[in-house]
Write a protein that holds these residues in place. Structure first.
Motif, PDB file in Angstrom:
ATOM      1  N   GLN A  21      24.233  -0.299  48.522  1.00 55.52           N
ATOM      2  CA  GLN A  21      24.350   1.070  49.332  1.00 55.52           C
ATOM      3  C   GLN A  21      22.609   1.071  49.977  1.00 55.52           C
ATOM      4  OE1 GLN A  21      25.368   4.521  47.230  1.00 55.52           O
ATOM      5  NE2 GLN A  21      26.446   3.217  45.670  1.00 55.52           N
ATOM      6  N   VAL A  22      23.162   0.883  51.180  1.00 53.93           N
ATOM      7  CA  VAL A  22      21.847   0.677  52.075  1.00 53.93           C
ATOM      8  C   VAL A  22      21.837   1.807  53.262  1.00 53.93           C
ATOM      9  CG1 VAL A  22      20.411  -0.700  53.853  1.00 53.93           C
ATOM     10  CG2 VAL A  22      21.995  -1.832  52.259  1.00 53.93           C
ATOM     11  N   SER A  23      20.605   2.661  53.101  1.00 53.55           N
ATOM     12  CA  SER A  23      20.375   3.696  54.035  1.00 53.55           C
ATOM     13  C   SER A  23      19.052   3.811  54.791  1.00 53.55           C
ATOM     14  CB  SER A  23      20.266   5.006  53.247  1.00 53.55           C
ATOM     15  OG  SER A  23      19.484   5.044  52.058  1.00 53.55           O
ATOM     16  N   LYS A 155      18.796  -4.565  37.004  1.00 53.67           N
ATOM     17  CA  LYS A 155      19.994  -4.786  36.458  1.00 53.67           C
ATOM     18  C   LYS A 155      20.687  -5.859  36.913  1.00 53.67           C
ATOM     19  CE  LYS A 155      20.099  -0.706  34.110  1.00 53.67           C
ATOM     20  NZ  LYS A 155      18.914  -0.016  34.816  1.00 53.67           N
ATOM     21  N   VAL A 156      20.461  -6.454  38.011  1.00 53.65           N
ATOM     22  CA  VAL A 156      20.875  -7.759  38.727  1.00 53.65           C
ATOM     23  C   VAL A 156      20.269  -8.821  37.896  1.00 53.65           C
ATOM     24  CG1 VAL A 156      21.516  -9.225  40.996  1.00 53.65           C
ATOM     25  CG2 VAL A 156      21.490  -6.592  40.708  1.00 53.65           C
ATOM     26  N   GLN A 157      19.105  -8.923  37.792  1.00 52.69           N
ATOM     27  CA  GLN A 157      18.198  -9.979  37.219  1.00 52.69           C
ATOM     28  C   GLN A 157      16.946  -9.284  36.576  1.00 52.69           C
ATOM     29  OE1 GLN A 157      17.086 -13.219  39.788  1.00 52.69           O
ATOM     30  NE2 GLN A 157      16.663 -14.587  38.147  1.00 52.69           N
ATOM     31  N   PRO A 158      17.072  -8.914  35.489  1.00 54.39           N
ATOM     32  CA  PRO A 158      16.007  -8.367  34.698  1.00 54.39           C
ATOM     33  C   PRO A 158      14.904  -9.407  34.569  1.00 54.39           C
ATOM     34  CG  PRO A 158      17.960  -7.967  33.399  1.00 54.39           C
ATOM     35  CD  PRO A 158      18.266  -9.035  34.632  1.00 54.39           C
ATOM     36  N   VAL A 159      13.556  -8.841  34.487  1.00 56.85           N
ATOM     37  CA  VAL A 159      12.310  -9.804  34.127  1.00 56.85           C
ATOM     38  C   VAL A 159      12.588 -10.690  33.021  1.00 56.85           C
ATOM     39  CG1 VAL A 159      10.097 -10.136  33.476  1.00 56.85           C
ATOM     40  CG2 VAL A 159      10.864  -8.273  35.294  1.00 56.85           C
ATOM     41  N   GLY A 160      12.492 -12.026  33.289  1.00 50.78           N
ATOM     42  CA  GLY A 160      12.592 -12.917  32.147  1.00 50.78           C
ATOM     43  C   GLY A 160      14.145 -13.643  32.349  1.00 50.78           C
ATOM     44  N   LYS A 161      14.877 -13.149  33.005  1.00 49.47           N
ATOM     45  CA  LYS A 161      16.354 -13.777  33.075  1.00 49.47           C
ATOM     46  C   LYS A 161      16.251 -14.732  34.031  1.00 49.47           C
ATOM     47  CE  LYS A 161      18.105 -11.434  29.628  1.00 49.47           C
ATOM     48  NZ  LYS A 161      18.802 -12.290  28.538  1.00 49.47           N
ATOM     49  N   ARG A 162      17.013 -16.062  34.027  1.00 49.20           N
ATOM     50  CA  ARG A 162      16.973 -16.867  34.896  1.00 49.20           C
ATOM     51  C   ARG A 162      18.078 -16.905  35.975  1.00 49.20           C
ATOM     52  NH1 ARG A 162      16.822 -23.089  32.632  1.00 49.20           N
ATOM     53  NH2 ARG A 162      16.429 -23.335  34.979  1.00 49.20           N
ATOM     54  N   PHE A 163      19.132 -16.143  35.871  1.00 50.07           N
ATOM     55  CA  PHE A 163      20.157 -15.959  36.763  1.00 50.07           C
ATOM     56  C   PHE A 163      20.635 -14.815  36.888  1.00 50.07           C
ATOM     57  CE2 PHE A 163      20.586 -20.202  34.699  1.00 50.07           C
ATOM     58  CZ  PHE A 163      20.309 -21.183  35.807  1.00 50.07           C
ATOM     59  N   PRO A 164      21.036 -14.033  38.267  1.00 44.99           N
ATOM     60  CA  PRO A 164      21.224 -12.883  38.582  1.00 44.99           C
ATOM     61  C   PRO A 164      22.939 -12.740  38.079  1.00 44.99           C
ATOM     62  CG  PRO A 164      21.406 -14.246  40.599  1.00 44.99           C
ATOM     63  CD  PRO A 164      20.726 -15.045  39.630  1.00 44.99           C
ATOM     64  N   GLY A 169      25.520  -1.035  41.429  1.00 48.68           N
ATOM     65  CA  GLY A 169      24.775   0.064  41.297  1.00 48.68           C
ATOM     66  C   GLY A 169      23.456  -0.149  42.146  1.00 48.68           C
ATOM     67  N   VAL A 170      23.272  -1.109  43.156  1.00 45.86           N
ATOM     68  CA  VAL A 170      22.166  -1.374  43.693  1.00 45.86           C
ATOM     69  C   VAL A 170      21.959  -0.434  45.023  1.00 45.86           C
ATOM     70  CG1 VAL A 170      20.882  -3.017  45.184  1.00 45.86           C
ATOM     71  CG2 VAL A 170      21.923  -3.662  43.178  1.00 45.86           C
ATOM     72  N   GLN A 171      20.592   0.159  45.169  1.00 50.32           N
ATOM     73  CA  GLN A 171      20.464   1.029  46.256  1.00 50.32           C
ATOM     74  C   GLN A 171      19.587   0.458  47.002  1.00 50.32           C
ATOM     75  OE1 GLN A 171      20.772   5.208  45.368  1.00 50.32           O
ATOM     76  NE2 GLN A 171      21.914   4.908  43.378  1.00 50.32           N
TER      77      GLN A 171
END
Length: 216
Positions: A21-23, A155-164, A169-171
């Motif tokens: 969601q882009v505003s 939530k897409v790519q937490p710190v430490g995770k290699r892949f999204p 829920g991204v804003q």
């Protein structure tokens, strides 16, 4: 042409997997120097912002992304070079100043530059105090600062995770531009002007993101 094709492909993937969601995009000038100052929650932040902004946005990226070996290294170098990222050697004692000088060149050329005033990704969700490099850039480059608030990219790519991973829920919100002209004409000392401008930026980011400010 290569950048436009890569951006198109990534945009399709992002909108299918994330539906961000882009505003507030009208707050981003379509031409001329501008600084996009954002909170920083995930590695994907530097990819998503350029995908939704209707102009080329340059970010600083660590030099390791450009110097890897083998197929993976070549792909990494091609990707970050094509996206217009600027390599910075974090082992260089002057890395911070060099990155600001590189960013100033982008602004002097009428470009858009993305920066994270906190200096690093937030690991606990709190909004850290902004470093004054963003204000130095705005004042030196006579460029407006557009605050950017990201929500959900951790939530897409937490710190430490290699892949999204997919997350709907991204804003991404772009705030009203902050003009450094007041600090330039107010007659305040340079250090005070930089701190005041930085605090304006961080306050705007906090209001949009809803993040709690970390203790100073």
């Amino acid at each position: 042409m290569t950048y436009r094709l890569l951006r198109l492909i990534l945009s399709l993937i992002a909108y299918v997997a994330l539906r961000p969601q882009v505003s507030g995009l009208h707050n981003v000038p379509r031409r001329g120097p501008v600084i996009l100052a954002s909170n920083h929650l995930s590695f994907v932040d530097s990819i998503l912002i350029p995908l939704v902004v209707p102009r080329h946005v340059s970010f600083i990226a660590k030099a390791e992304y450009f110097t890897g070996r083998g197929i993976k290294g070549r792909i990494s170098k091609w990707f970050f070079t094509t996206m217009g990222n600027i390599p910075v050697d974090r082992t260089d004692p002057r890395a911070g100043q060099r990155s600001l000088e590189d960013a100033l060149e982008v602004l002097d050329g009428g470009g858009a530059f993305g920066i994270y005033p906190e200096g690093t990704r937030s690991r606990d969700g709190l909004l850290r105090e902004g470093r004054t490099g963003v204000a130095w850039l705005a004042l030196a480059g006579h460029a407006p600062v557009v605050p950017v608030a990201l929500v959900g990219t951790d939530k897409v790519q937490p710190v430490g995770k290699r892949f999204p991973r997919p997350y709907r829920g991204v804003q991404i919100q772009f705030g009203a531009p902050i003009d450094p002209a007041r600090q330039l004409t107010a007659g305040v000392k340079p250090a005070q002007a930089r701190r005041e401008l930085t605090e304006q930026v961080m306050t705007s980011i906090q209001r949009m993101s809803g993040q709690e400010r970390a203790p100073r």
